[in-house]
Design a protein around this motif. Structure first.
Motif, mmCIF file in Angstrom:
data_model
loop_
_atom_site.group_PDB
_atom_site.id
_atom_site.type_symbol
_atom_site.label_atom_id
_atom_site.label_comp_id
_atom_site.label_asym_id
_atom_site.label_seq_id
_atom_site.Cartn_x
_atom_site.Cartn_y
_atom_site.Cartn_z
ATOM 1 N N VAL A 17 0.841 -1.204 0.000
ATOM 2 C CA VAL A 17 0.000 0.000 0.000
ATOM 3 C C VAL A 17 0.873 1.250 0.000
ATOM 4 N N THR A 18 1.869 1.279 0.884
ATOM 5 C CA THR A 18 2.760 2.444 0.955
ATOM 6 C C THR A 18 3.551 2.601 -0.344
ATOM 7 N N ALA A 19 4.049 1.497 -0.883
ATOM 8 C CA ALA A 19 4.807 1.549 -2.133
ATOM 9 C C ALA A 19 3.954 2.098 -3.272
ATOM 10 N N ALA A 20 2.710 1.676 -3.354
ATOM 11 C CA ALA A 20 1.813 2.168 -4.410
ATOM 12 C C ALA A 20 1.574 3.668 -4.266
ATOM 13 N N LYS A 21 1.480 4.148 -3.027
ATOM 14 C CA LYS A 21 1.249 5.579 -2.783
ATOM 15 C C LYS A 21 2.389 6.442 -3.319
ATOM 16 N N VAL A 22 3.611 5.919 -3.292
ATOM 17 C CA VAL A 22 4.758 6.724 -3.741
ATOM 18 C C VAL A 22 5.198 6.384 -5.159
ATOM 19 N N GLY A 23 4.395 5.572 -5.871
ATOM 20 C CA GLY A 23 4.645 5.355 -7.289
ATOM 21 C C GLY A 23 5.250 4.025 -7.689
ATOM 22 N N TRP A 24 5.424 3.100 -6.763
ATOM 23 C CA TRP A 24 5.960 1.784 -7.131
ATOM 24 C C TRP A 24 4.974 1.053 -8.023
ATOM 25 N N GLU A 25 5.511 0.279 -8.931
ATOM 26 C CA GLU A 25 4.736 -0.582 -9.815
ATOM 27 C C GLU A 25 5.100 -2.031 -9.511
ATOM 28 N N PRO A 26 4.245 -2.996 -9.877
ATOM 29 C CA PRO A 26 4.599 -4.411 -9.657
ATOM 30 C C PRO A 26 5.949 -4.792 -10.270
ATOM 31 N N LYS A 27 6.286 -4.206 -11.426
ATOM 32 C CA LYS A 27 7.572 -4.521 -12.056
ATOM 33 C C LYS A 27 8.750 -4.080 -11.180
ATOM 34 N N ASP A 28 8.558 -2.995 -10.373
ATOM 35 C CA ASP A 28 9.621 -2.555 -9.464
ATOM 36 C C ASP A 28 9.863 -3.608 -8.384
ATOM 37 N N PHE A 29 8.769 -4.161 -7.853
ATOM 38 C CA PHE A 29 8.909 -5.233 -6.854
ATOM 39 C C PHE A 29 9.580 -6.449 -7.464
ATOM 40 N N SER A 30 9.262 -6.744 -8.707
ATOM 41 C CA SER A 30 9.865 -7.883 -9.375
ATOM 42 C C SER A 30 11.377 -7.699 -9.501
ATOM 43 N N LEU A 31 11.814 -6.501 -9.889
ATOM 44 C CA LEU A 31 13.253 -6.218 -9.985
ATOM 45 C C LEU A 31 13.928 -6.332 -8.620
ATOM 46 N N LEU A 32 13.261 -5.827 -7.601
ATOM 47 C CA LEU A 32 13.803 -5.881 -6.253
ATOM 48 C C LEU A 32 13.886 -7.323 -5.743
ATOM 49 N N ALA A 33 12.837 -8.086 -5.975
ATOM 50 C CA ALA A 33 12.783 -9.469 -5.494
ATOM 51 C C ALA A 33 13.870 -10.341 -6.106
ATOM 52 N N LYS A 34 14.342 -9.998 -7.294
ATOM 53 C CA LYS A 34 15.339 -10.804 -7.995
ATOM 54 C C LYS A 34 16.782 -10.372 -7.694
ATOM 55 N N SER A 35 16.959 -9.330 -6.878
ATOM 56 C CA SER A 35 18.300 -8.804 -6.653
ATOM 57 C C SER A 35 18.644 -8.731 -5.165
ATOM 58 N N GLU A 36 19.473 -9.656 -4.708
ATOM 59 C CA GLU A 36 19.930 -9.614 -3.313
ATOM 60 C C GLU A 36 20.731 -8.339 -3.060
ATOM 61 N N GLU A 37 21.507 -7.884 -4.052
ATOM 62 C CA GLU A 37 22.321 -6.682 -3.885
ATOM 63 C C GLU A 37 21.448 -5.452 -3.618
ATOM 64 N N LYS A 38 20.363 -5.298 -4.389
ATOM 65 C CA LYS A 38 19.459 -4.161 -4.170
ATOM 66 C C LYS A 38 18.778 -4.265 -2.818
ATOM 67 N N MET A 39 18.411 -5.475 -2.431
ATOM 68 C CA MET A 39 17.806 -5.680 -1.109
ATOM 69 C C MET A 39 18.789 -5.279 -0.003
ATOM 70 N N LYS A 40 20.069 -5.635 -0.158
ATOM 71 C CA LYS A 40 21.082 -5.274 0.841
ATOM 72 C C LYS A 40 21.243 -3.761 0.929
ATOM 73 N N LEU A 41 21.233 -3.093 -0.220
ATOM 74 C CA LEU A 41 21.379 -1.634 -0.228
ATOM 75 C C LEU A 41 20.208 -0.959 0.479
ATOM 76 N N ILE A 42 19.005 -1.416 0.213
ATOM 77 C CA ILE A 42 17.821 -0.824 0.847
ATOM 78 C C ILE A 42 17.837 -1.101 2.347
ATOM 79 N N LEU A 43 18.214 -2.308 2.748
ATOM 80 C CA LEU A 43 18.320 -2.624 4.170
ATOM 81 C C LEU A 43 19.366 -1.734 4.836
ATOM 82 N N GLY A 44 20.490 -1.529 4.165
ATOM 83 C CA GLY A 44 21.518 -0.649 4.705
ATOM 84 C C GLY A 44 21.029 0.780 4.860
ATOM 85 N N MET A 45 20.244 1.265 3.902
ATOM 86 C CA MET A 45 19.681 2.613 3.997
ATOM 87 C C MET A 45 18.725 2.695 5.191
#
Length: 189
Positions: A17-45
């Protein structure tokens, strides 16, 4: 470390819900779900060990800017997502400023119809100080597209200036008027 079954449907729904409010699309989640590196960067942030930098120079001038301590946003002129380039930014100085001081009200009237940059651009510049040209070190650069109020009703705008150790942000009481050292940041398409 958490196990996948500890992420409840309710928690994941809140994220969606929050992601949709700020403009995320399902394809963005798909890119994130497939990348451990991006997940690590977001967790670090999220945990404060990493920073996210805007590397393309795109600034969302519609989102809420940083709000200085003890102030609230009075007005925030949205101007969409801009591709920031100093070739499109102008430091404006009114003829009345060259002669003395101009009031905030008169300056805003004079700037009517122009794209006045807001505090989102100031936030971007402070995060990317190496991009600020040396000729901006003279005077103060104001971002009149965002105005604030304090608890006593005083109105403020933010500006940046060059100091001993780099660029600094300050807020300024607009009732003081604007002089020949006070440039206004404008964007020209």
């Amino acid at each position: 470390m958490a196990k996948p079954n500890e992420f409840t449907d309710t928690l994941l729904r809140e994220v969606a819900v929050t992601a949709a409010k700020v403009g995320w699309e399902p394809k963005d989640f798909s890119l994130l779900a497939k990348s451990e590196e991006k997940m690590k960067l977001i967790l670090g942030m999220l945990r404060g060990t990493h920073q996210i930098k805007n590397t393309k120079g795109a600034i969302d001038c519609d989102e809420a800017p940083h709000v200085p301590y003890d102030l609230t946003i009075e007005d925030h002129q949205k101007c969409g997502v801009i591709k920031f380039s100093f070739s499109k930014v102008k430091r404006y100085l009114s003829n009345k400023q060259k002669e003395g001081t101009i009031s905030f009200k008169n300056l805003r009237q004079e700037l009517s119809g122009k794209k006045i940059l807001n505090a989102n651009v100031l936030d971007y510049l402070l995060a990317n100080q190496e991009r600020i040209p040396a000729d901006w070190r003279e005077g103060r650069i104001f971002f009149l597209g965002t105005t604030y109020r304090d608890s006593s009703g005083g109105r403020f705008v933010d500006y940046i200036y060059w100091g001993t150790h780099g660029w600094y942000r300050r807020n300024y009481r607009v009732s003081l008027g604007f002089s020949s050292l006070d440039f206004i940041a404008l964007f020209e398409d």
